[in-house]
Enzyme design. Structure first.
Site, PDB file in Angstrom:
ATOM      1  N   GLU A 176     -10.633   7.767  -2.349  1.00  0.00           N
ATOM      2  CA  GLU A 176     -10.061   8.909  -1.619  1.00  0.00           C
ATOM      3  C   GLU A 176     -10.169  10.212  -2.409  1.00  0.00           C
ATOM      4  O   GLU A 176      -9.166  10.866  -2.701  1.00  0.00           O
ATOM      5  CB  GLU A 176      -8.621   8.588  -1.217  1.00  0.00           C
ATOM      6  CG  GLU A 176      -8.579   7.391  -0.272  1.00  0.00           C
ATOM      7  CD  GLU A 176      -7.187   6.992   0.186  1.00  0.00           C
ATOM      8  OE1 GLU A 176      -6.260   7.788   0.019  1.00  0.00           O
ATOM      9  OE2 GLU A 176      -7.049   5.868   0.702  1.00  0.00           O
ATOM     10  N   ASN A 197      -3.765  13.260  -7.965  1.00  0.00           N
ATOM     11  CA  ASN A 197      -2.405  12.742  -8.110  1.00  0.00           C
ATOM     12  C   ASN A 197      -2.196  11.639  -7.061  1.00  0.00           C
ATOM     13  O   ASN A 197      -1.286  11.672  -6.266  1.00  0.00           O
ATOM     14  CB  ASN A 197      -1.359  13.851  -8.003  1.00  0.00           C
ATOM     15  CG  ASN A 197      -1.461  14.582  -6.679  1.00  0.00           C
ATOM     16  OD1 ASN A 197      -2.390  14.356  -5.921  1.00  0.00           O
ATOM     17  ND2 ASN A 197      -0.500  15.441  -6.391  1.00  0.00           N
ATOM     18  N   HIS A 416      -0.080  -4.236   8.614  1.00  0.00           N
ATOM     19  CA  HIS A 416       0.358  -4.940   7.407  1.00  0.00           C
ATOM     20  C   HIS A 416       0.135  -4.052   6.193  1.00  0.00           C
ATOM     21  O   HIS A 416      -0.986  -3.974   5.687  1.00  0.00           O
ATOM     22  CB  HIS A 416      -0.468  -6.222   7.197  1.00  0.00           C
ATOM     23  CG  HIS A 416      -0.236  -7.288   8.211  1.00  0.00           C
ATOM     24  ND1 HIS A 416      -1.089  -8.366   8.364  1.00  0.00           N
ATOM     25  CD2 HIS A 416       0.758  -7.475   9.124  1.00  0.00           C
ATOM     26  CE1 HIS A 416      -0.625  -9.160   9.323  1.00  0.00           C
ATOM     27  NE2 HIS A 416       0.489  -8.634   9.804  1.00  0.00           N
ATOM     28  N   GLU A 417       1.157  -3.357   5.736  1.00  0.00           N
ATOM     29  CA  GLU A 417       1.038  -2.633   4.464  1.00  0.00           C
ATOM     30  C   GLU A 417       1.388  -3.638   3.367  1.00  0.00           C
ATOM     31  O   GLU A 417       2.548  -4.030   3.228  1.00  0.00           O
ATOM     32  CB  GLU A 417       1.988  -1.430   4.430  1.00  0.00           C
ATOM     33  CG  GLU A 417       2.044  -0.709   3.078  1.00  0.00           C
ATOM     34  CD  GLU A 417       0.682  -0.295   2.533  1.00  0.00           C
ATOM     35  OE1 GLU A 417       0.048   0.581   3.106  1.00  0.00           O
ATOM     36  OE2 GLU A 417       0.231  -0.893   1.518  1.00  0.00           O
ATOM     37  N   GLU A 510      -5.184  11.896   6.963  1.00  0.00           N
ATOM     38  CA  GLU A 510      -3.810  11.954   6.441  1.00  0.00           C
ATOM     39  C   GLU A 510      -3.650  13.003   5.334  1.00  0.00           C
ATOM     40  O   GLU A 510      -2.586  13.589   5.186  1.00  0.00           O
ATOM     41  CB  GLU A 510      -3.377  10.580   5.927  1.00  0.00           C
ATOM     42  CG  GLU A 510      -4.247  10.070   4.779  1.00  0.00           C
ATOM     43  CD  GLU A 510      -3.947   8.615   4.382  1.00  0.00           C
ATOM     44  OE1 GLU A 510      -3.472   7.851   5.217  1.00  0.00           O
ATOM     45  OE2 GLU A 510      -4.213   8.279   3.219  1.00  0.00           O
TER      46      GLU A 510
HETATM   47  C1  NOJ Z   1      -2.133   4.671   3.697  1.00  0.00           C
HETATM   48  C2  NOJ Z   1      -2.964   4.589   4.922  1.00  0.00           C
HETATM   49  O1  NOJ Z   1      -4.208   5.209   4.729  1.00  0.00           O
HETATM   50  C3  NOJ Z   1      -2.197   5.251   6.047  1.00  0.00           C
HETATM   51  O2  NOJ Z   1      -2.990   5.312   7.212  1.00  0.00           O
HETATM   52  C4  NOJ Z   1      -0.926   4.486   6.285  1.00  0.00           C
HETATM   53  O3  NOJ Z   1      -0.158   5.163   7.246  1.00  0.00           O
HETATM   54  C5  NOJ Z   1      -0.104   4.368   5.007  1.00  0.00           C
HETATM   55  N1  NOJ Z   1      -0.912   3.937   3.915  1.00  0.00           N
HETATM   56  C6  NOJ Z   1       1.029   3.385   5.192  1.00  0.00           C
HETATM   57  O4  NOJ Z   1       0.552   2.078   5.201  1.00  0.00           O
HETATM   58 CA    CA Z   2      -5.178   5.949   2.417  1.00  0.00          CA
END
Ligand code: NOJ
Ligand code: CA
Length: 705
Positions: A176, A197, A416-417, A510
């Site tokens: 990223e 960061n 699923h995080e 994001e």
């Molecule tokens: C990072 C991911 O790229 C994002 O899309 C997601 O909302 C957050 N993590 C939470 O899992």
């Molecule tokens: Ca990400």
């Protein structure tokens, strides 16, 4: 599936020891433009050369390995056999940028053996296509060598020009980063260490990640990457800025002295160079998928490509939260009445997204923050045992939501995080995927934010490559397709496992919501299209209409025009394509929303009409089933006029074209919302030109009348 295979053995040479230095082992691409040669030097060191149209692209580039428990395998080799074969098939993508893919190459396979006491064997296989080359090492079964512990792979790409290079650093943990554009001789990956960061990042060398793309003064375009990354470490490329040489530098682990451990026999991933005359041909290249094995899952029609909305952007904007406000008591998440009332994934909110999606020809709704564990996510060291992938928060009724969605013809996308707590996720995978199957959910977005647990592992090392691949292979058994964020790079495995549908692996949308460095600049996506996108589908999450969102974040914004946000549905390829903005922002803008409603997401054909790496690109795609065409074009921070020729349309008949383009005085920063929408009729002889604003773009839908 239609499969046409012509396999012809062209010749077979078996060489005597004395011939080694005389043997000239080579083959060319089917059209003759690319030529690859393998030779041994006087010490018995193997090296290869690549020519493109009689110019040397890769000069004397050595090959070999170092091991932790054995002598290096890089010299004292002799050739014991070689053959060249020709292969030509046409295979079909179950979903993709196109239906039919031609896989046509000449293969040179060289068998080597040590003349010294160990007598170890190693094969090197080159496949030479019209759009580039791939080569890999094969470690064949042999009597006295059972396991290889690779300390480093020494694959060189010895380049002959100081190319203009589009690169990100060889970070062992994350892709990223913003791209840099410099000469090859000016790459300074370590300069990124201070710039970032991120929740995880590690840049140990002056190395770049792949795909890394280069443009020569003679117009040659090169992109370096890898294909079929399975049970091996991801490869970064160490840059020797003085000698213009790239050298493989595998991602390692602090828990082992080797970078890769494998039992013999095995093959490495393919090392690839896409070689074309122009930027558009890079995007049209199928080299990476072609180098992967054919579909092992069979029918995957349970997954259908789809547009989706979701409870997502609102958390990134700070309108709502992933967490609910629970506490872990005796190993159980407990509702202690601390709910702050800002939780996003409520039954009611999700129903709003379902209603909106059903009304607007959008098939999926992603729900993030539905399950317990978010209270101890980013910033927590001890994340094992925290996330639970089957237990919803008290205000989210999974039964009610899924049956409401079904009634409306919409599918809920699971989230699923894992928080990179690999053991917790692994343990729960079967139950979590079975729960999805029970509810008829066929797609999961997974996430791997944070440093990997166990400590000492990196996102792109062999341990994690296996985590990502095994999760996808397991998910397939439950008819679940995977879209991983913070993933390992895409290497075309979607051909073999077509439930690997999309992934992040870049600075996505994001960052525009919260990054402290101004977000993604207008040149970001015109670079991404020719770098990251060559690896495979991207879950970028386009479609932000409220470009400035000052009511949420005064210091952040999207750095494109609204028209460019529409163009991204065509330019960026993914079989799952988010309409990422809030329902209320779409409802306030029904006219541009019409394009998102209409645009396809699964393609019969794709044509890159024009483009220059880092500057602009225009892509036309024909929707499967309907025959409608969609065109998207984007530019960087410079405005420009693009000439369009519609000769790709069917020769007979007229099309109704709806054009969404930057309005007068549109500008990504000063005036991003100015958009002109017009309807005209066109046919295959039509030519028009369109003005793109700074950071702008255009989108066109074409329906046959
Ligand atoms: C990072 C991911 O790229 C994002 O899309 C997601 O909302 C957050 N993590 C939470 O899992
Ligand atoms: Ca990400």
């Amino acid at each position: 599936m239609k499969l046409l295979v012509i396999l012809a053995i062209a010749f077979m040479v078996s060489c005597k020891k004395a011939d080694n230095n005389q043997v000239n082992l080579s083959t060319t691409s089917p059209n003759g433009n690319i030529k690859v040669k393998l030779q041994l030097n006087k010490e018995g060191r193997p090296y290869y050369l690549v020519h493109f149209k009689n110019k040397i692209v890769a000069d004397t580039s050595f090959l070999g390995f170092e091991f932790t428990d054995a002598k290096a395998l890089s010299k004292n080799l002799e050739i014991t056999g070689a053959n060249v074969t020709n292969f030509n098939e046409t295979w079909q993508m179950p979903w993709g940028e196109q239906l039919d893919v031609v896989n046509h190459y000449n293969e040179l396979k060289v068998e080597l053996e040590e003349i010294t006491e160990l007598k170890r064997k190693l094969n090197i296989v080159f496949r030479v296509y019209n759009d580039g080359i791939g080569f890999r090492y094969e470690f064949p079964q042999q009597p006295s060598w059972a396991e290889a512990r690779i300390k480093e792979e020494h694959t060189e790409f010895n380049l002959t020009q100081d190319y203009k290079t589009f690169w990100i650093p060889g970070d062992w943990d994350i892709y990223e980063h913003l791209y840099s554009t410099t000469k090859l001789s000016e790459i300074d990956a370590k300069s990124y260490i201070e710039k970032t960061n991120l929740a995880q990042t590690y840049i140990p060398e002056n190395a770049v990640n792949t795909p890394v793309t280069m443009v020569g003064e003679d117009g040659v375009h090169l992109s370096f990457h890898e294909a079929a990354l399975l049970d091996y470490s991801g490869m970064t490329l160490k840059v020797d800025t003085e000698n213009l040489n790239l050298k493989s530098h595998l991602v390692g682990s602090e828990n082992t002295d080797y970078k890769v451990k494998r039992s013999l026999p095995f093959n490495t991933p393919w090392r690839t160079i896409q070689i074309t005359n122009s930027a558009p041909e890079l995007i049209e290249s199928n080299l990476i998928v072609n180098l992967n094995e054919s579909n092992k899952l069979g029918d995957v029609s349970w997954f259908t490509p789809m547009k989706y909305t979701g409870v997502w952007w609102e958390m990134h904007l700070g309108k709502s939260t992933w967490d609910y406000g629970m506490e872990m008591i005796d190993g159980q998440w407990t509702d202690i009445g601390k709910a702050h009332g800002k939780h996003g994934a409520t039954t009611e909110n999700v129903k709003r997204f379902i209603d909106f999606s059903a009304k607007n020809n959008i098939k999926g709704v992603l729900v993030e923050g539905w399950n317990t564990g978010w209270e101890r996510w980013i910033g927590f060291e001890d994340r094992e045992g925290v996330f639970d992938f089957v237990t919803p928060y008290p205000d989210y009724d999974l039964d009610a939501v899924t049956s409401y969605a079904k009634e409306k013809g919409v599918e809920i996308i699971m989230h699923h995080e894992t928080s990179a707590a690999t053991q917790t996720y692994e343990k729960q995978q079967d139950t979590a995927y079975a729960l999805m199957q029970h509810y008829g959910m066929h797609a999961v977005k997974s996430g791997y934010v944070g440093k990997i647990i166990p400590k000492g592992e990196y996102h792109h090392g062999q341990y994690m490559v296996n985590q990502y691949n095994n999760a996808a292979i397991k998910a397939a058994k439950y008819e679940v397709a995977v879209n991983a964020h913070e993933p390992i790079k895409a290497t075309g495995l979607r051909r073999t496992y077509p439930n690997i549908i999309s992934r992040e692996g870049l600075r996505g949308q994001e960052f525009n919501a919260w990054s402290t460095d101004g977000g993604n600049p207008p040149e970001h996506l015109p670079i991404v299209a020719f770098t990251r996108m060559l690896a495979g589908p991207i879950d970028f999450t386009p479609g932000i209409f409220n470009i400035k969102f000052d009511e949420y974040k005064a210091d952040n914004q999207v750095n494109t025009t609204l028209a460019q946000q529409l163009a991204l549905y065509v330019v960026i390829y993914s079989p799952v394509q988010m309409a990422a903005d809030l329902v209320e922002h779409y409802e306030a803008n029904p006219e541009p929303l019409q394009f998102i409603k209409d645009v396809g997401v699964d393609w019969e054909e794709s044509k890159v009409l024009n483009g220059a790496v880092g500057d602009y690109v225009t892509i036309a795609r024909k929707e499967r089933g309907t025959g409608h065409w969609f065109v998207g074009g984007i530019t960087d921070e410079n405005s420009r006029t693009i000439a369009l020729d519609f000769s790709f349309l069917d020769a007979d008949g007229m099309y109704e074209a709806k054009i969404y383009k930057d309005g007068k005085n549109a500008h990504w920063d000063d005036n991003p919302l100015a958009i002109d929408i017009e309807k005209i009729e066109l046919n295959s002889t039509s030519k028009i030109s369109i003005n793109l604003a700074e950071g702008g773009g255009f989108a066109i839908s074409l329906k046959k009348l």
